[in-house]
Design an enzyme around this catalytic site. Structure first.
Site, mmCIF file in Angstrom:
data_model
loop_
_atom_site.group_PDB
_atom_site.id
_atom_site.type_symbol
_atom_site.label_atom_id
_atom_site.label_comp_id
_atom_site.label_asym_id
_atom_site.label_seq_id
_atom_site.Cartn_x
_atom_site.Cartn_y
_atom_site.Cartn_z
ATOM 1 N N ARG A 66 10.259 -17.311 59.629
ATOM 2 C CA ARG A 66 11.476 -17.684 58.895
ATOM 3 C C ARG A 66 11.650 -16.579 57.508
ATOM 4 O O ARG A 66 12.689 -16.230 57.564
ATOM 5 C CB ARG A 66 11.539 -19.035 58.417
ATOM 6 C CG ARG A 66 12.789 -19.367 58.052
ATOM 7 C CD ARG A 66 12.919 -20.818 57.684
ATOM 8 N NE ARG A 66 12.389 -21.950 58.503
ATOM 9 C CZ ARG A 66 11.806 -22.989 58.357
ATOM 10 N NH1 ARG A 66 12.035 -23.622 57.268
ATOM 11 N NH2 ARG A 66 11.626 -23.833 59.445
ATOM 12 N N ARG A 92 19.829 -21.297 62.233
ATOM 13 C CA ARG A 92 18.673 -21.328 61.498
ATOM 14 C C ARG A 92 18.357 -22.016 60.438
ATOM 15 O O ARG A 92 19.303 -22.011 59.596
ATOM 16 C CB ARG A 92 18.564 -19.528 61.317
ATOM 17 C CG ARG A 92 18.146 -18.801 62.411
ATOM 18 C CD ARG A 92 17.779 -17.274 62.136
ATOM 19 N NE ARG A 92 16.555 -17.332 61.368
ATOM 20 C CZ ARG A 92 15.473 -17.177 61.911
ATOM 21 N NH1 ARG A 92 15.247 -17.362 63.246
ATOM 22 N NH2 ARG A 92 14.327 -17.264 60.976
ATOM 23 N N LEU A 94 17.080 -22.161 56.726
ATOM 24 C CA LEU A 94 16.915 -21.173 55.904
ATOM 25 C C LEU A 94 15.434 -21.487 55.088
ATOM 26 O O LEU A 94 14.960 -22.757 54.656
ATOM 27 C CB LEU A 94 17.804 -21.166 54.841
ATOM 28 C CG LEU A 94 19.340 -20.642 55.205
ATOM 29 C CD1 LEU A 94 20.170 -20.983 54.012
ATOM 30 C CD2 LEU A 94 19.295 -19.209 55.637
ATOM 31 N N HIS A 110 29.191 -28.713 57.818
ATOM 32 C CA HIS A 110 28.471 -29.535 58.882
ATOM 33 C C HIS A 110 29.405 -30.484 59.753
ATOM 34 O O HIS A 110 30.331 -31.128 59.003
ATOM 35 C CB HIS A 110 27.335 -30.025 58.206
ATOM 36 C CG HIS A 110 26.709 -30.994 59.317
ATOM 37 N ND1 HIS A 110 25.697 -30.309 60.253
ATOM 38 C CD2 HIS A 110 26.363 -32.359 59.735
ATOM 39 C CE1 HIS A 110 25.014 -31.409 60.868
ATOM 40 N NE2 HIS A 110 25.796 -32.292 60.657
ATOM 41 N N ASP A 142 20.267 -26.387 50.371
ATOM 42 C CA ASP A 142 19.006 -26.529 49.426
ATOM 43 C C ASP A 142 18.064 -26.314 50.959
ATOM 44 O O ASP A 142 18.405 -25.726 51.844
ATOM 45 C CB ASP A 142 18.813 -27.777 48.786
ATOM 46 C CG ASP A 142 18.775 -28.870 49.595
ATOM 47 O OD1 ASP A 142 18.557 -28.921 50.686
ATOM 48 O OD2 ASP A 142 19.038 -30.027 49.039
ATOM 49 N N LYS A 173 39.321 -28.898 63.363
ATOM 50 C CA LYS A 173 40.413 -28.459 62.867
ATOM 51 C C LYS A 173 40.370 -28.774 61.187
ATOM 52 O O LYS A 173 40.941 -28.077 60.259
ATOM 53 C CB LYS A 173 41.833 -29.281 63.042
ATOM 54 C CG LYS A 173 42.145 -28.618 64.654
ATOM 55 C CD LYS A 173 43.203 -29.631 65.037
ATOM 56 C CE LYS A 173 43.572 -29.333 66.567
ATOM 57 N NZ LYS A 173 44.800 -30.157 67.116
ATOM 58 N N GLU A 175 37.408 -28.851 59.619
ATOM 59 C CA GLU A 175 36.492 -28.084 59.003
ATOM 60 C C GLU A 175 37.092 -26.480 58.620
ATOM 61 O O GLU A 175 36.765 -26.295 57.637
ATOM 62 C CB GLU A 175 35.399 -27.458 60.244
ATOM 63 C CG GLU A 175 34.449 -28.568 60.767
ATOM 64 C CD GLU A 175 33.720 -27.920 61.479
ATOM 65 O OE1 GLU A 175 33.009 -26.946 61.610
ATOM 66 O OE2 GLU A 175 33.184 -28.658 62.868
#
Length: 202
Positions: A66, A92, A94, A110, A142, A173, A175
């Site tokens: 990662r 992915r 972070l 999300h 975070d 829509k 989002e």
């Protein structure tokens, strides 16, 4: 001088396209998308970026640890002098290195009302749980999954006849609408963070 946005995506890039369109029509002022990066070759979002004349880069992530991968991505973002990073369907998690390098400069969208239903298949989780309202959340990123301070949320009613596909469409829509709102607020500096709360500031 325009604020520079870097977009990270893994798939179709519909939220990227919504941000790009918001910039084009003036809903987000004094900003530009400096680069779009994907960890997957052939991601439709990269093709969408190219069709808009936006610089793009594919950095394959397969087989890389990662942080090793994130250092490559960070180097490209630094190269393009980005002020804000927007995750748009970026599949992915972070690394702590990446989050620490860009504090309060990474946003994610999300498809649930966090903290409910983090992770994958949020719409299916919502339907199985039997909620009457679902929605979406823009939050600072975070080191934990879908856990950073919440900037904006939007709700949609869950109808008896809703399927995962129909609920996803309704949420998408919203989002597109609230991601642009959140980006505008952050770029203009019209917020402050107190604990976990993101408060609007004039």
């Amino acid at each position: 001088m325009k604020k520079r946005i870097g977009v990270l995506l893994s798939g179709r890039g519909s939220n990227f396209e919504a941000l790009a369109e918001s910039i084009t029509v003036g809903c987000i002022l004094n900003a530009e998308i400096a680069v779009v990066i994907s960890n997957r070759e052939g991601a439709p979002g990269i093709q969408r970026a190219e069709s808009r004349g936006i610089k793009s880069r594919v950095i394959p992530s397969k087989g890389l640890e990662r942080e090793t991968y994130d250092r490559q991505v960070a180097a490209v973002l630094d190269e393009h002098r980005v002020d804000l990073i927007c995750l748009a369907g970026y599949m992915r998690l972070l690394s702590p290195y990446f989050v620490a390098k860009f504090p309060n400069r990474i946003l994610n969208i999300h498809p649930s009302l966090l903290p409910s239903f983090p992770g994958l298949e949020s719409q299916r989780q919502a339907l199985e749980y039997g909620v009457k309202f679902a929605g979406c959340t823009v939050h600072f990123v975070d080191e934990n999954l879908d856990a950073g301070p919440i900037i904006v949320q939007a709700t949609v009613p869950v109808l008896d006849e809703d399927t995962e596909a129909s609920l996803s469409e309704k949420i998408l829509k919203q989002e597109h609408r609230i991601y642009s709102e959140a980006v505008r607020m952050v770029l203009e500096g019209k917020f402050k963070i107190e604990g976990r709360r993101v408060l609007r500031a004039n």
